[in-house]
Design an enzyme around this catalytic site. Structure first.
Site, mmCIF file in Angstrom:
data_model
loop_
_atom_site.group_PDB
_atom_site.id
_atom_site.type_symbol
_atom_site.label_atom_id
_atom_site.label_comp_id
_atom_site.label_asym_id
_atom_site.label_seq_id
_atom_site.Cartn_x
_atom_site.Cartn_y
_atom_site.Cartn_z
ATOM 1 N N GLY A 132 -22.872 -29.768 -10.710
ATOM 2 C CA GLY A 132 -21.681 -28.975 -10.991
ATOM 3 C C GLY A 132 -21.824 -28.194 -12.292
ATOM 4 O O GLY A 132 -21.379 -27.041 -12.398
ATOM 5 N N THR A 133 -22.443 -28.807 -13.272
ATOM 6 C CA THR A 133 -22.612 -28.145 -14.570
ATOM 7 C C THR A 133 -23.438 -26.870 -14.417
ATOM 8 O O THR A 133 -23.073 -25.810 -14.953
ATOM 9 C CB THR A 133 -23.309 -29.107 -15.565
ATOM 10 O OG1 THR A 133 -22.510 -30.288 -15.684
ATOM 11 C CG2 THR A 133 -23.490 -28.471 -16.921
ATOM 12 N N ASN A 190 -10.185 -33.237 -14.125
ATOM 13 C CA ASN A 190 -10.878 -34.509 -13.904
ATOM 14 C C ASN A 190 -10.210 -35.681 -14.613
ATOM 15 O O ASN A 190 -10.338 -36.819 -14.199
ATOM 16 C CB ASN A 190 -12.346 -34.416 -14.336
ATOM 17 C CG ASN A 190 -12.513 -33.752 -15.681
ATOM 18 O OD1 ASN A 190 -12.073 -32.614 -15.887
ATOM 19 N ND2 ASN A 190 -13.125 -34.438 -16.615
ATOM 20 N N GLN A 235 -13.638 -31.581 -8.617
ATOM 21 C CA GLN A 235 -12.856 -32.801 -8.348
ATOM 22 C C GLN A 235 -12.078 -32.764 -7.030
ATOM 23 O O GLN A 235 -11.389 -33.724 -6.710
ATOM 24 C CB GLN A 235 -11.865 -33.046 -9.502
ATOM 25 C CG GLN A 235 -12.531 -33.533 -10.774
ATOM 26 C CD GLN A 235 -13.185 -34.914 -10.634
ATOM 27 O OE1 GLN A 235 -12.867 -35.680 -9.726
ATOM 28 N NE2 GLN A 235 -14.108 -35.215 -11.523
ATOM 29 N N SER A 248 -19.886 -30.400 -6.828
ATOM 30 C CA SER A 248 -20.946 -31.334 -7.182
ATOM 31 C C SER A 248 -20.919 -32.474 -6.167
ATOM 32 O O SER A 248 -19.875 -33.087 -5.944
ATOM 33 C CB SER A 248 -20.678 -31.875 -8.586
ATOM 34 O OG SER A 248 -21.593 -32.888 -8.873
ATOM 35 N N THR A 301 -38.130 -25.484 -6.090
ATOM 36 C CA THR A 301 -38.321 -26.048 -4.745
ATOM 37 C C THR A 301 -37.077 -26.812 -4.313
ATOM 38 O O THR A 301 -36.550 -27.624 -5.082
ATOM 39 C CB THR A 301 -39.565 -26.970 -4.741
ATOM 40 O OG1 THR A 301 -40.671 -26.192 -5.198
ATOM 41 C CG2 THR A 301 -39.845 -27.527 -3.365
ATOM 42 N N CYS A 310 -18.215 -37.612 -19.197
ATOM 43 C CA CYS A 310 -19.156 -36.826 -20.007
ATOM 44 C C CYS A 310 -18.821 -36.894 -21.487
ATOM 45 O O CYS A 310 -19.600 -36.460 -22.319
ATOM 46 C CB CYS A 310 -19.154 -35.381 -19.547
ATOM 47 S SG CYS A 310 -19.517 -35.258 -17.808
HETATM 48 N N1 PLP Z 1 -16.578 -30.100 -13.547
HETATM 49 C C1 PLP Z 1 -15.745 -31.131 -13.412
HETATM 50 C C2 PLP Z 1 -14.275 -30.882 -13.271
HETATM 51 C C3 PLP Z 1 -16.235 -32.439 -13.411
HETATM 52 O O1 PLP Z 1 -15.406 -33.477 -13.288
HETATM 53 C C4 PLP Z 1 -17.641 -32.639 -13.535
HETATM 54 C C5 PLP Z 1 -18.205 -34.016 -13.575
HETATM 55 O O2 PLP Z 1 -17.606 -34.927 -14.101
HETATM 56 C C6 PLP Z 1 -18.469 -31.507 -13.661
HETATM 57 C C7 PLP Z 1 -17.908 -30.266 -13.670
HETATM 58 C C8 PLP Z 1 -19.947 -31.661 -13.833
HETATM 59 O O3 PLP Z 1 -20.582 -32.002 -12.637
HETATM 60 P P1 PLP Z 1 -22.056 -32.622 -12.679
HETATM 61 O O4 PLP Z 1 -21.928 -34.007 -13.168
HETATM 62 O O5 PLP Z 1 -22.544 -32.529 -11.261
HETATM 63 O O6 PLP Z 1 -22.849 -31.732 -13.579
#
Ligand code: PLP
Length: 392
Positions: free
Chosen positions: A74-75, A152, A180, A200, A238, A326
């Site tokens: 997701g990041t 989140n 989310q 994600s 890949t 995070c």
């Molecule tokens: N965005 C939101 C709202 C999230 O809750 C998260 C993960 O906690 C992310 C982005 C990041 O996703 P990833 O852990 O796959 O990088």
């Protein structure tokens, strides 16, 4: 690690891989492990498995399969959308909110230090966002509006459809971090009116390390990860075939479980929340009660530190969290709760419980049985207890 019964209430941090997902992935580790870009049969037929997964995740978000680009997480999807919008428009202003995930927060703060201009829209005390603020913040040099679909930490849902209309009218690109929401809200990129959307896989019972970025057809795009021609030249590297296949299976299961999440999971969440709020004094819910994901509950336990609650819960095999996974380990109080107007002390006393389709009534009963005693014990020990009104 020995296997142990776990009472897992941290599904917004990550989720258990569904057995069906694991099964679907296995052949791509064991027998079908070729490189999809290879010219010989052993590799190149894997592009069919990738295409099938692309169709399944596209169905989850109501997009065309060609609008989906697989990423590593997701990041990366969030960072890519922001980077691409700045590059393709050549503009230097971004609009986002004060409660975004660190994936957007830390990137936009970096860009600010590099001379870009960023507007962080405030939220209301219940965590909601007034869409008219977006219209007021848009300028001729705005490259992108990026707002999360659901928070989140609190589960509060933002008015993405309304913001989509505002952005389209103003001709400004619009990204939503919908990480989310799968399985909890319907995701329809057409209705939402977004140009970019991030997901994600590890939030929907697939493994960590795979995500997607939806890019609306014909939206100008600049890749963030540059190299080979994979993903139709939009994301080099890949392809992670087993994880992509797992993501596809998880998307399929997630679509099928939305109803359950909105009924059974919501009922369990409400029972947990009501049980805590009614049995334990000096507690309150954070975030709008109704405009919220059905699986999330963020509760302040006044006069104590969440970290102490989490440690005692951990001894009972209960997994919950204070704020975002995070930022766990960083000392500051949650920027989300802070933006909602909670004092640092209240924010530090807040715990997030997040459920999933695997949460059971027994899980909820376990927490309701033990938490009142834990809080009572901590309140007698905590230095913050000095401030407890019953002691004044
Ligand atoms: N965005 C939101 C709202 C999230 O809750 C998260 C993960 O906690 C992310 C982005 C990041 O996703 P990833 O852990 O796959 O990088």
């Amino acid at each position: 690690m020995e296997e142990r019964r776990v009472y897992y209430f941290d599904n917004n941090a990550t989720t258990a891989v569904a057995p069906e997902v694991f099964e679907a992935m296995k052949p791509y580790f064991q027998t079908e492990w070729g490189n999809p870009s290879s010219a010989y049969f052993f590799g190149h037929h894997l592009s069919g498995a990738i295409q099938e997964a692309r169709e399944k995740v596209a169905a989850l978000i109501h997009s065309e399969p060609r609008e989906v680009v697989f990423t590593s997480c997701g990041t990366e999807s969030d960072n890519t959308a922001v980077f691409s919008a700045l590059e393709t428009t050549g503009k230097r202003h971004l609009i986002t909110s004060a409660v975004e995930h660190s994936a957007i927060m830390n990137q936009t703060q970096f860009l600010k230090r590099k001379g870009y201009d960023v507007t962080y829209l405030p939220v209301n005390p219940d965590g909601t966002l007034d869409p008219s603020q977006v219209a007021a913040a848009i300028r001729p040099d705005t490259a992108l509006v990026s707002l999360m679909y659901a928070n989140n930490e609190t589960g509060v849902i933002f008015p993405i459809e309304e913001v989509g209309k505002i952005c389209r009218k103003a001709g400004v690109l619009f990204h939503t971090d919908a990480v989310q929401t799968p399985g909890k809200l319907e995701i329809d990129v057409q209705k939402l009116g977004v140009d970019f959307l991030s997901l994600s896989a590890h939030k929907l019972h697939a493994p960590k390390g795979i995500g997607l970025l939806y890019i609306k057809h014909r939206t100008p795009f600049q890749p963030y990860v540059m190299g080979g021609h994979q993903e139709n030249k939009r994301r080099a590297g890949t392809e992670n075939v087993p994880y992509i296949v797992g993501f596809g299976k998880a998307a399929e299961l997630s679509l099928a479980s939305i109803k359950e999440e909105k009924t059974r999971v919501k009922e369990l969440r409400d029972r947990l929340e009501q049980g805590i709020l009614s049995a334990i004094p000096y507690t309150h819910l954070n975030g709008n009660k109704d405009l919220r994901l059905p699986n999330t509950s963020n509760i302040t336990f006044s006069y104590i530190e969440a970290e102490a609650i989490l440690m005692l819960l951990d001894q009972l095999a209960v997994c919950a969290s204070s704020g975002s996974a995070c930022t766990t380990g960083s000392l500051g109080a949650s920027h989300v709760l802070n933006a909602m107007g909670l004092s640092p002390m209240e924010a530090r006393g807040s715990v997030r419980f997040s459920l999933s389709r695997y949460t059971t009534a027994e899980d909820v009963d376990h927490v309701l049985k033990h938490l009142p005693g834990i809080i009572a014990r901590l309140r007698t020990m905590s230095p913050l207890n000095e401030m407890h009104p019953d002691n004044v």
